[in-house]
Write a protein that holds these residues in place. Structure first.
Motif, PDB file in Angstrom:
ATOM      1  N   GLN A  24       0.774  -1.298   0.117  1.00  0.00           N
ATOM      2  CA  GLN A  24      -0.072   0.030   0.079  1.00  0.00           C
ATOM      3  C   GLN A  24       0.854   1.270   0.026  1.00  0.00           C
ATOM      4  N   ALA A  25       1.820   1.225   0.715  1.00  0.00           N
ATOM      5  CA  ALA A  25       2.697   2.435   0.869  1.00  0.00           C
ATOM      6  C   ALA A  25       3.300   2.698  -0.357  1.00  0.00           C
ATOM      7  N   GLN A  26       3.889   1.541  -1.354  1.00  0.00           N
ATOM      8  CA  GLN A  26       4.461   1.546  -2.465  1.00  0.00           C
ATOM      9  C   GLN A  26       3.629   2.181  -3.598  1.00  0.00           C
ATOM     10  N   ALA A  27       2.302   1.826  -3.535  1.00  0.00           N
ATOM     11  CA  ALA A  27       1.218   2.499  -4.336  1.00  0.00           C
ATOM     12  C   ALA A  27       1.029   3.790  -4.008  1.00  0.00           C
ATOM     13  N   ILE A  28       1.210   4.357  -2.941  1.00  0.00           N
ATOM     14  CA  ILE A  28       1.001   5.686  -2.629  1.00  0.00           C
ATOM     15  C   ILE A  28       2.094   6.415  -3.302  1.00  0.00           C
ATOM     16  N   VAL A  29       3.575   5.894  -2.894  1.00  0.00           N
ATOM     17  CA  VAL A  29       4.575   6.477  -3.576  1.00  0.00           C
ATOM     18  C   VAL A  29       4.684   6.493  -5.218  1.00  0.00           C
ATOM     19  N   ASP A  30       4.286   5.490  -5.529  1.00  0.00           N
ATOM     20  CA  ASP A  30       4.119   5.434  -7.151  1.00  0.00           C
ATOM     21  C   ASP A  30       3.002   6.376  -7.809  1.00  0.00           C
ATOM     22  N   ALA A  31       2.026   6.641  -7.041  1.00  0.00           N
ATOM     23  CA  ALA A  31       0.956   7.480  -7.470  1.00  0.00           C
ATOM     24  C   ALA A  31       1.615   8.689  -7.478  1.00  0.00           C
ATOM     25  N   GLU A  32       2.098   9.226  -6.491  1.00  0.00           N
ATOM     26  CA  GLU A  32       2.753  10.565  -6.381  1.00  0.00           C
ATOM     27  C   GLU A  32       3.889  10.889  -7.424  1.00  0.00           C
ATOM     28  N   MET A  33       4.935   9.826  -7.650  1.00  0.00           N
ATOM     29  CA  MET A  33       5.763   9.819  -8.585  1.00  0.00           C
ATOM     30  C   MET A  33       5.308   9.781 -10.093  1.00  0.00           C
TER      31      MET A  33
END
Length: 112
Positions: A24-33
């Motif tokens: 879930q954290a990676q999905a948030i970071v990926d969406a921001e990037m």
């Protein structure tokens, strides 16, 4: 010592999987990037279009001058040189106060 009125909040899930949190954290970071990359791409596309427009304006200006118009006459008509055009004294020098205001406006326009 904990007061009798203190409440302890527990996880609502029956099981807790740390890997789920990582995903879930990676999905948030990926969406921001991805959002940041999209904004940079939009900026690059607009700058490319701007360069093409400036080249077209320069060509039209040179054609008008070749046809007999003077720089002064064009200026009197409100057709002064474009600030970034090749005809002007070179590339525009960044003015930090203006550039930051324009940058913020562009980010707001692209984000919304």
């Amino acid at each position: 010592m904990m007061s009798p009125d203190a409440k302890v909040h527990y996880l609502t899930r029956t099981t807790f999987d740390p890997d789920d949190s990582t995903v879930q954290a990676q999905a948030i970071v990926d969406a921001e990037m991805n959002n940041r990359m999209d904004l940079v791409h939009q900026l690059a596309v607009r700058l490319s279009a701007l360069e093409a427009t400036i080249a077209a304006v320069d060509a039209a200006r040179h054609a008008a001058i070749a046809a007999g118009w003077t720089e002064s006459q064009l200026l009197d008509l409100g057709l002064g040189a474009v600030e970034n055009s090749k005809h002007s004294s070179g590339r525009r020098v960044a003015r930090p106060e203006t550039e930051s205001t324009l940058g913020a406006a562009l980010v707001a326009e692209l984000a919304g």
